[in-house]
Write a protein that holds these residues in place. Structure first.
Motif, PDB file in Angstrom:
ATOM      1  N   GLU A   1     -84.729  57.329  33.961  1.00  0.00           N
ATOM      2  CA  GLU A   1     -85.796  57.544  32.985  1.00  0.00           C
ATOM      3  C   GLU A   1     -86.260  56.219  32.381  1.00  0.00           C
ATOM      4  O   GLU A   1     -87.449  56.029  32.118  1.00  0.00           O
ATOM      5  CB  GLU A   1     -85.303  58.508  31.902  1.00  0.00           C
ATOM      6  CG  GLU A   1     -86.372  59.291  31.191  1.00  0.00           C
ATOM      7  CD  GLU A   1     -87.337  60.019  32.111  1.00  0.00           C
ATOM      8  OE1 GLU A   1     -88.547  59.863  31.905  1.00  0.00           O
ATOM      9  OE2 GLU A   1     -86.890  60.711  33.044  1.00  0.00           O
ATOM     10  N   LYS A   2     -85.336  55.304  32.200  1.00  0.00           N
ATOM     11  CA  LYS A   2     -85.710  53.982  31.685  1.00  0.00           C
ATOM     12  C   LYS A   2     -86.676  53.284  32.631  1.00  0.00           C
ATOM     13  O   LYS A   2     -87.533  52.515  32.208  1.00  0.00           O
ATOM     14  CB  LYS A   2     -84.459  53.092  31.544  1.00  0.00           C
ATOM     15  CG  LYS A   2     -83.730  53.261  30.229  1.00  0.00           C
ATOM     16  CD  LYS A   2     -82.506  52.325  30.195  1.00  0.00           C
ATOM     17  CE  LYS A   2     -81.463  52.863  29.227  1.00  0.00           C
ATOM     18  NZ  LYS A   2     -80.116  52.309  29.493  1.00  0.00           N
ATOM     19  N   ILE A   3     -86.491  53.531  33.913  1.00  0.00           N
ATOM     20  CA  ILE A   3     -87.303  52.843  34.913  1.00  0.00           C
ATOM     21  C   ILE A   3     -88.659  53.504  35.104  1.00  0.00           C
ATOM     22  O   ILE A   3     -89.672  52.834  35.267  1.00  0.00           O
ATOM     23  CB  ILE A   3     -86.530  52.750  36.241  1.00  0.00           C
ATOM     24  CG1 ILE A   3     -85.346  51.801  36.059  1.00  0.00           C
ATOM     25  CG2 ILE A   3     -87.422  52.277  37.384  1.00  0.00           C
ATOM     26  CD1 ILE A   3     -84.272  51.931  37.086  1.00  0.00           C
ATOM     27  N   ILE A   4     -88.689  54.832  35.058  1.00  0.00           N
ATOM     28  CA  ILE A   4     -89.962  55.513  35.327  1.00  0.00           C
ATOM     29  C   ILE A   4     -90.720  55.892  34.062  1.00  0.00           C
ATOM     30  O   ILE A   4     -91.736  56.580  34.131  1.00  0.00           O
ATOM     31  CB  ILE A   4     -89.771  56.784  36.186  1.00  0.00           C
ATOM     32  CG1 ILE A   4     -88.954  57.840  35.444  1.00  0.00           C
ATOM     33  CG2 ILE A   4     -89.129  56.434  37.510  1.00  0.00           C
ATOM     34  CD1 ILE A   4     -88.972  59.199  36.116  1.00  0.00           C
ATOM     35  N   GLN A   5     -90.237  55.447  32.925  1.00  0.00           N
ATOM     36  CA  GLN A   5     -90.879  55.837  31.681  1.00  0.00           C
ATOM     37  C   GLN A   5     -92.337  55.376  31.626  1.00  0.00           C
ATOM     38  O   GLN A   5     -92.736  54.464  32.327  1.00  0.00           O
ATOM     39  CB  GLN A   5     -90.126  55.265  30.491  1.00  0.00           C
ATOM     40  CG  GLN A   5     -90.215  53.756  30.395  1.00  0.00           C
ATOM     41  CD  GLN A   5     -89.188  53.186  29.440  1.00  0.00           C
ATOM     42  OE1 GLN A   5     -88.626  53.905  28.635  1.00  0.00           O
ATOM     43  NE2 GLN A   5     -88.952  51.897  29.548  1.00  0.00           N
ATOM     44  N   ASP A   6     -93.102  56.037  30.824  1.00  0.00           N
ATOM     45  CA  ASP A   6     -94.473  55.612  30.532  1.00  0.00           C
ATOM     46  C   ASP A   6     -95.425  55.663  31.703  1.00  0.00           C
ATOM     47  O   ASP A   6     -96.385  54.910  31.766  1.00  0.00           O
ATOM     48  CB  ASP A   6     -94.504  54.170  29.977  1.00  0.00           C
ATOM     49  CG  ASP A   6     -93.781  54.080  28.665  1.00  0.00           C
ATOM     50  OD1 ASP A   6     -93.824  55.062  27.916  1.00  0.00           O
ATOM     51  OD2 ASP A   6     -93.184  53.033  28.403  1.00  0.00           O
ATOM     52  N   ILE A   7     -95.145  56.556  32.649  1.00  0.00           N
ATOM     53  CA  ILE A   7     -96.102  56.698  33.738  1.00  0.00           C
ATOM     54  C   ILE A   7     -97.300  57.503  33.271  1.00  0.00           C
ATOM     55  O   ILE A   7     -97.173  58.625  32.823  1.00  0.00           O
ATOM     56  CB  ILE A   7     -95.460  57.411  34.944  1.00  0.00           C
ATOM     57  CG1 ILE A   7     -94.338  56.574  35.483  1.00  0.00           C
ATOM     58  CG2 ILE A   7     -96.488  57.688  36.018  1.00  0.00           C
ATOM     59  CD1 ILE A   7     -93.417  57.320  36.396  1.00  0.00           C
TER      60      ILE A   7
END
Lengths: 119, 119
Positions: free
Chosen positions: A104-110
């Motif tokens: 989730e840290k990596i794909i956040q804010d898509i």
DNA sequence: GCATAGACCTAGTTTATCTATGCAACGGTG
DNA sequence: CACCGTTGCATAGATAAACTAGGTCTATGC
């Protein structure tokens, strides 16, 4: 319009089975139904995934099984969680949440187009 | 005591790569480093997973690649996300969150020993 | 010069899902 | 009764995506 049922991501089925069995003992077929119900129809478990999973769990002593007779007179194989299984459940659920938070840290804010610059 | 790095759950690597590329174009090796950093060391990506993943993404036109020369004079293969890739990212991230919420519904309330009876 | 880290890649293995199939018993309906 | 859909268990083979383990080459630091 409801969506098609999704597969269990590899590695999660054993954990979900153990979690349901931590609540009450169940036979195989019912486990699959419960996963579908509880997930609101999002997850769909094939029997070709279910029974091999139960065999794995049995082999590593995370569950015990017992043939039992239903009211109807029908024979079903009922599974119960063991102490080993409870420990495995806690460990795998913890790891699952850790990994998920990391993803989730990596794909956040898509957003649809571009992303929000953070700092 | 920090934990060992975890594998990417099958199906999540392509999504994470696309998400990083949605932010900026990167070469392969750096993508793996970024995933490790951003996850706080929780996730570890092997090169034997990374390069095949980049090939898949290229084949389905989710990314484009271009050889570029670094300041050092070294050649690196730089990847950029495409329109197709952006669409895939939105779709897979949405599905991932849906599935994850479903799993969470099933494994919720796990305590060390027994569970809380809900109703 | 030589070791370490950066950077790319492939072959083969493993694992866990799936599809497809088979078998049998129960329940309801015409 | 005959049929059929659902329940219930199970296995074999296909598929997918990670891994391990290997290889090559280049830049950098001691």
């Amino acid at each position: 319009m409801p969506h098609e049922p999704q597969n269990a991501p590899p590695g999660t089925l054993d954990m979900m089975i153990l979690s349901l069995l931590a609540e009450e003992s169940l036979h195989g077929y019912l486990i699959a139904r419960r996963i579908e119900e509880r997930s609101g129809g999002v997850l769909g478990i094939e029997e070709g995934s279910l029974y091999p999973a139960l065999q794995r769990l049995r082999k590593r002593k995370a569950v015990t099984d017992e043939w039992s007779t239903q009211d109807s007179g029908r024979e079903v194989r009922v599974y119960s969680i063991t102490r080993v299984g409870r420990a495995e459940l806690v460990a795998t659920a913890t790891r699952w949440r850790l990994v998920n938070a990391a993803i989730e840290k990596i794909i956040q804010d898509i957003k649809g187009g571009r992303r929000v610059k953070l700092a």
